[in-house]
Design a protein around this motif. Structure first.
Motif: not given
Length: 573
Positions: A362-378
């Motif tokens: 999550v960001l400081r806003s408290g929201r998710r922003f990405v598929n965390e299981a995608n590659s580290y680069h993504d």
């Protein structure tokens, strides 16, 4: 040439001079030496191996013979389609085809003529396996472990693995060995394997001060070094290249090298290979090219500290062209900072933990922003896109007590190793409740609770309604196959709760020197700079600033090192 005081510099003669002792440079040296050339490798640091020695030891080489022998089906045509998709507007068909031809040939050469040995990874998929030409496994291969005795008295010259990525100093192999360590308390066979491995490590450390089994990039660097030594390659440490020499026609004829004995002119009849590791530690160039804030403390690289852009600067000084407009100038990885006893902090790149069930970001806003299981680069690209202009690019990896005890989180190891030391150091943030964790991290508490609630609601369905977590073969590879219906999803519900702060980091660079299919450096007019080659991260990436799969730096690096060594020795035209 003089040393600046009027004294003529001593001269060292060779056929080929290689600047840098990482995998790409050592491959060029080995191939040239095998073809009869007298080769000198110079390394600016007191240890050899560069970033290769710190790496996971994977190479991305489509259609390679090791995977073919393991039954993996692939083709040059499929790989070319995938590379075209991944590189987009930066696709260079000529270099892509050269890589796809040379990669398998390089692997075969290494197995036939050197100490280097690879093993297949049939289940390790491309990072975008559902893209045109993508595959669910087999293009990434892993170097086999090596006994430390392969180096003899040269063992202390090998760059050691990064401490933050070891267990009590034990570097765990990236392939099957890591799988055993994760399952140590779930499988009798894995428990026995881990027990034996730790026991042997303990004995080695007591008797010799270090592990006597080299894994990952340490094994690759050791195998390459021994192969080079066997072929008569001279390797000079503490010997940075300071400038490139040319003749009256503009052809590169050697370089000025600052050796421990003083500056020397190294005259190279067949030319110079730049393999200095790119510019991940060059803060000024980072700030000019990276989209996210890249000063010290805003970006951290896990690459070798010596990779400060020497090759690029020397090439630019004699008119070489560079490709700096790639969509991603670097190979990104979310990275946490691990406090050390001396007060400094070491980088920990988060390669695999983000895909484990029960971990979100999550960001400081408290929201998710990405598929965390995608590659580290993504992941870092998603962080870049989600960070408002002028704000620091940062996120928090979140999990509950059950998850961290089962899988660990970043530098934090799973049970039975204790959590308290990492909490005390400030690396791991603990909250008794979600609200408590939000307060300690500075995350918006109400939005954060809603984010976790929404994720938990999705878990029983196996479908991540926000970002599709667990929807690809790559996602699932880093999940837990025993968790259903989605190996990458588990609820976040059992307090205490934990967070680790991550910032953008890198493991190398993609922007670099413009070259042709023979790894020859080109000038601004597109003409060849005679006698000058660039390989590895000094060479502009053949994927055009995108990340196709595990080993996208080492695979093309060694392939174009093979090409450069062949061309310099006249074995190819």
């Amino acid at each position: 040439m003089t040393d600046g005081t009027g004294e003529t510099l001593p001269v060292i003669d060779c056929d080929l001079l290689v600047a840098g002792s990482g995998a790409s440079g050592m491959t060029a040296a080995i191939v040239a030496a095998k073809n009869g050339l007298k080769v000198i490798v110079v390394e600016k640091e007191p240890v050899f191996g560069g970033t290769t020695a710190l790496s996971g030891g994977y190479l991305w080489v489509p259609n390679n013979p090791v995977s073919q022998e393991a039954g993996v089906k692939d083709s040059k045509e499929a790989a070319l389609n995938y590379m075209r998709h991944e590189a987009g507007n930066q696709f260079d068909a000529d270099r892509a085809e050269a890589f796809l031809d040379a990669g398998p040939a390089m692997v075969a050469f290494m197995h036939e003529h050197t100490h280097v040995r690879f093993e297949a990874s049939p289940a390790f998929s491309d990072y975008h396996p559902d893209a045109p030409g993508g595959t669910a496994g087999g293009r990434s291969i892993l170097v086999r472990p090596a006994k430390a005795s392969i180096l003899g008295r040269d063992l202390d010259k090998l760059r050691p693995p990064r401490k933050e990525l070891t267990l009590f100093g034990l570097a765990i192999g990236s392939g099957k060995e890591l799988w055993h360590f994760y399952r140590a308390f779930k499988s009798p066979a894995s428990f026995m394997y881990v027990t034996q491995r730790l026991t042997k490590f303990g004995l080695d450390k007591a008797l010799t001060g270090r592990s006597q089994l080299l894994t990952n990039g340490n094994a690759l660097s050791a195998r390459l070094f021994r192969s080079a030594q066997d072929l008569g390659v001279t390797v000079l440490l503490n010997s940075p290249v300071k400038s490139i020499e040319r003749d009256a026609a503009g052809a590169v004829t050697g370089a000025m090298v600052l050796t421990p004995q003083g500056p020397r002119r190294v005259m190279a009849r067949r030319g110079v290979v730049l393999a200095c590791g790119g510019f991940p530690q060059d803060v000024a160039r980072r700030k000019a090219l990276y989209k996210h804030p890249s000063s010290e403390g805003e970006h951290v690289s896990a690459a070798s500290p010596g990779n400060t852009g020497d090759g690029l600067r020397m090439a630019e000084a004699i008119g070489a062209a560079t490709l700096m407009d790639y969509p991603n100038a670097g190979a990104w990885a979310p990275t946490s900072l691990v406090p050390r006893p001396d007060g400094t902090k070491g980088p920990f790149p988060h390669f695999i933990d983000r895909g484990k069930p029960g971990v979100i970001a999550v960001l400081r806003s408290g929201r998710r922003f990405v598929n965390e299981a995608n590659s580290y680069h993504d992941f870092v690209q998603g962080l870049e896109a989600a960070t408002p202009s002028g704000q620091p690019a940062e996120a928090f990896l979140i999990c509950d007590h059950r998850t961290i005890r089962k899988y660990g989180l970043g530098y934090v190891k799973p049970a039975p190793l204790p959590l308290r030391p990492t909490i005390k150091s400030g690396y791991l943030i603990e909250g008794k409740t979600l609200e408590d964790l939000a307060r300690k991290t500075g995350v918006d508490p109400s939005v954060f609770k809603s984010t976790v609630a929404r994720f938990n609601t999705d878990v029983p369905t196996g479908v991540d309604s926000e970002f599709g977590r667990g929807s690809t073969a790559y996602n699932r590879f880093h999940g837990d196959p025993q968790i259903t219906p989605n190996p990458c999803m588990a609820p976040i519900k059992d307090g205490p709760f934990y967070a680790v702060r991550v910032i953008p980091g890198s493991i190398g660079t993609f922007a670099g020197i413009k070259t042709d299919r023979h790894a020859r450096v080109l000038n601004e007019e597109g003409a060849v700079v005679a006698g000058l080659y660039a390989v590895g991260n000094d060479m502009a990436s053949v994927l055009g600033g995108n990340y196709s799969g595990g080993g996208i730096t080492l695979g093309p690096g060694m392939a174009f090192g093979f090409i450069a060594g062949q061309h310099a020795s006249g074995a190819s035209t």
